[in-house]
Write a protein that holds these residues in place. Structure first.
Motif, PDB file in Angstrom:
ATOM      1  N   SER A  20       0.832  -1.208   0.000  1.00 29.92           N
ATOM      2  CA  SER A  20       0.000   0.000   0.000  1.00 29.92           C
ATOM      3  C   SER A  20       0.864   1.255   0.000  1.00 29.92           C
ATOM      4  O   SER A  20       0.521   2.244  -0.648  1.00 29.92           O
ATOM      5  CB  SER A  20      -0.954   0.004   1.195  1.00 29.92           C
ATOM      6  OG  SER A  20      -0.240  -0.006   2.405  1.00 29.92           O
ATOM      7  N   HIS A  33       2.213   9.081   4.971  1.00 27.27           N
ATOM      8  CA  HIS A  33       1.369   9.431   6.122  1.00 27.27           C
ATOM      9  C   HIS A  33       1.774  10.806   6.642  1.00 27.27           C
ATOM     10  O   HIS A  33       2.922  11.225   6.486  1.00 27.27           O
ATOM     11  CB  HIS A  33       1.534   8.387   7.230  1.00 27.27           C
ATOM     12  CG  HIS A  33       0.571   8.572   8.368  1.00 27.27           C
ATOM     13  ND1 HIS A  33      -0.790   8.414   8.219  1.00 27.27           N
ATOM     14  CD2 HIS A  33       0.774   8.921   9.663  1.00 27.27           C
ATOM     15  CE1 HIS A  33      -1.386   8.642   9.388  1.00 27.27           C
ATOM     16  NE2 HIS A  33      -0.456   8.964  10.272  1.00 27.27           N
ATOM     17  N   THR A  47      -5.617   7.208  11.399  1.00 28.01           N
ATOM     18  CA  THR A  47      -5.010   5.935  11.035  1.00 28.01           C
ATOM     19  C   THR A  47      -6.095   4.910  10.711  1.00 28.01           C
ATOM     20  O   THR A  47      -7.204   4.997  11.226  1.00 28.01           O
ATOM     21  CB  THR A  47      -4.133   5.376  12.170  1.00 28.01           C
ATOM     22  OG1 THR A  47      -4.970   4.966  13.257  1.00 28.01           O
ATOM     23  CG2 THR A  47      -3.113   6.406  12.645  1.00 28.01           C
ATOM     24  N   ALA A  48      -5.737   3.940   9.899  1.00 30.61           N
ATOM     25  CA  ALA A  48      -6.688   2.882   9.553  1.00 30.61           C
ATOM     26  C   ALA A  48      -7.085   2.082  10.793  1.00 30.61           C
ATOM     27  O   ALA A  48      -8.222   1.622  10.899  1.00 30.61           O
ATOM     28  CB  ALA A  48      -6.088   1.965   8.494  1.00 30.61           C
ATOM     29  N   ASP A  49      -6.185   1.932  11.735  1.00 34.24           N
ATOM     30  CA  ASP A  49      -6.463   1.152  12.948  1.00 34.24           C
ATOM     31  C   ASP A  49      -7.344   1.882  13.955  1.00 34.24           C
ATOM     32  O   ASP A  49      -8.190   1.268  14.590  1.00 34.24           O
ATOM     33  CB  ASP A  49      -5.161   0.761  13.656  1.00 34.24           C
ATOM     34  CG  ASP A  49      -4.313  -0.190  12.838  1.00 34.24           C
ATOM     35  OD1 ASP A  49      -4.870  -0.910  11.982  1.00 34.24           O
ATOM     36  OD2 ASP A  49      -3.097  -0.210  13.053  1.00 34.24           O
ATOM     37  N   TYR A  92     -11.734   6.256  10.336  1.00 40.55           N
ATOM     38  CA  TYR A  92     -10.867   6.396   9.170  1.00 40.55           C
ATOM     39  C   TYR A  92     -11.718   6.350   7.908  1.00 40.55           C
ATOM     40  O   TYR A  92     -12.687   5.602   7.823  1.00 40.55           O
ATOM     41  CB  TYR A  92      -9.825   5.266   9.142  1.00 40.55           C
ATOM     42  CG  TYR A  92      -8.781   5.454   8.082  1.00 40.55           C
ATOM     43  CD1 TYR A  92      -7.741   6.357   8.262  1.00 40.55           C
ATOM     44  CD2 TYR A  92      -8.826   4.729   6.900  1.00 40.55           C
ATOM     45  CE1 TYR A  92      -6.775   6.539   7.285  1.00 40.55           C
ATOM     46  CE2 TYR A  92      -7.867   4.902   5.919  1.00 40.55           C
ATOM     47  CZ  TYR A  92      -6.845   5.812   6.121  1.00 40.55           C
ATOM     48  OH  TYR A  92      -5.892   5.996   5.152  1.00 40.55           O
ATOM     49  N   PHE A  94     -11.997   4.949   4.746  1.00 41.16           N
ATOM     50  CA  PHE A  94     -11.500   3.901   3.852  1.00 41.16           C
ATOM     51  C   PHE A  94     -11.936   4.101   2.410  1.00 41.16           C
ATOM     52  O   PHE A  94     -11.312   3.558   1.495  1.00 41.16           O
ATOM     53  CB  PHE A  94     -11.954   2.523   4.345  1.00 41.16           C
ATOM     54  CG  PHE A  94     -11.250   2.076   5.585  1.00 41.16           C
ATOM     55  CD1 PHE A  94      -9.977   1.526   5.524  1.00 41.16           C
ATOM     56  CD2 PHE A  94     -11.846   2.213   6.826  1.00 41.16           C
ATOM     57  CE1 PHE A  94      -9.314   1.115   6.669  1.00 41.16           C
ATOM     58  CE2 PHE A  94     -11.195   1.808   7.983  1.00 41.16           C
ATOM     59  CZ  PHE A  94      -9.927   1.251   7.898  1.00 41.16           C
ATOM     60  N   TYR A 104      -9.048  10.309   6.110  1.00 40.91           N
ATOM     61  CA  TYR A 104      -7.727   9.721   5.920  1.00 40.91           C
ATOM     62  C   TYR A 104      -6.728  10.799   6.323  1.00 40.91           C
ATOM     63  O   TYR A 104      -7.099  11.958   6.559  1.00 40.91           O
ATOM     64  CB  TYR A 104      -7.517   9.195   4.491  1.00 40.91           C
ATOM     65  CG  TYR A 104      -7.816  10.176   3.377  1.00 40.91           C
ATOM     66  CD1 TYR A 104      -6.860  11.071   2.936  1.00 40.91           C
ATOM     67  CD2 TYR A 104      -9.071  10.183   2.765  1.00 40.91           C
ATOM     68  CE1 TYR A 104      -7.130  11.959   1.918  1.00 40.91           C
ATOM     69  CE2 TYR A 104      -9.344  11.055   1.733  1.00 40.91           C
ATOM     70  CZ  TYR A 104      -8.377  11.947   1.317  1.00 40.91           C
ATOM     71  OH  TYR A 104      -8.647  12.833   0.310  1.00 40.91           O
TER      72      TYR A 104
END
Length: 143
Positions: A20, A33, A47-49, A92, A94, A104
């Motif tokens: 990615s 990032h 963050t995605a998490d 996040y 997505f 994002y």
């Protein structure tokens, strides 16, 4: 010379060479990032998490190994951090699409700096293995 970090500095993370990361770095000039320095000990980022979260600077740097620092010319850094904190806990983004009340990383940064700087969030396109196109953000500085 070591730069002393200041509130609202932007911390850009370079490509870690995951699949990615490679796609994003190809369009962003090797950065994958971005986070905002909230204070001497914490960053705020999406963050995605965790979605939009407050994280210790130490943990951020341990996870990302290093970051390049960009300092804007915005004087009202407290307003930027106030703006950023109003989004803590949001998910996040997505889909990488605008208008979803989720973020994002670069979309979050531009929102925090809204009306206070010359940061612009551009939509970029990335072709996946399935030949679908995803959009993601690219921070640029307006002249």
């Amino acid at each position: 010379m070591i730069m002393k970090l200041k509130q609202a500095d932007l911390l850009f993370v370079k490509n870690g060479h995951s699949d990615s990361d490679e796609g994003i770095a190809e369009s962003t000039g090797n950065f994958v990032h971005v986070a905002i320095l909230a204070d001497e000990e914490n960053v705020i980022h999406a963050t995605a998490d965790s979605g939009v979260c407050l994280q210790s600077l130490q943990l951020f740097l341990e996870k990302n190994k290093s970051a390049d620092v960009y300092r804007t010319n915005v004087k009202n850094t407290k307003r930027i951090i106030f703006n950023a904190k109003t989004h803590l806990g949001k998910p996040y983004n997505f889909s990488f699409q605008p208008g979803t009340n989720s973020f994002y990383c670069s979309q979050f940064v531009v929102t925090a700096f809204e009306d206070l700087s010359n940061l612009v969030n551009n939509q970029c396109f990335l072709e996946t293995d399935e030949n679908k196109f995803l959009t993601f953000g690219l921070l640029t500085i307006r002249n």
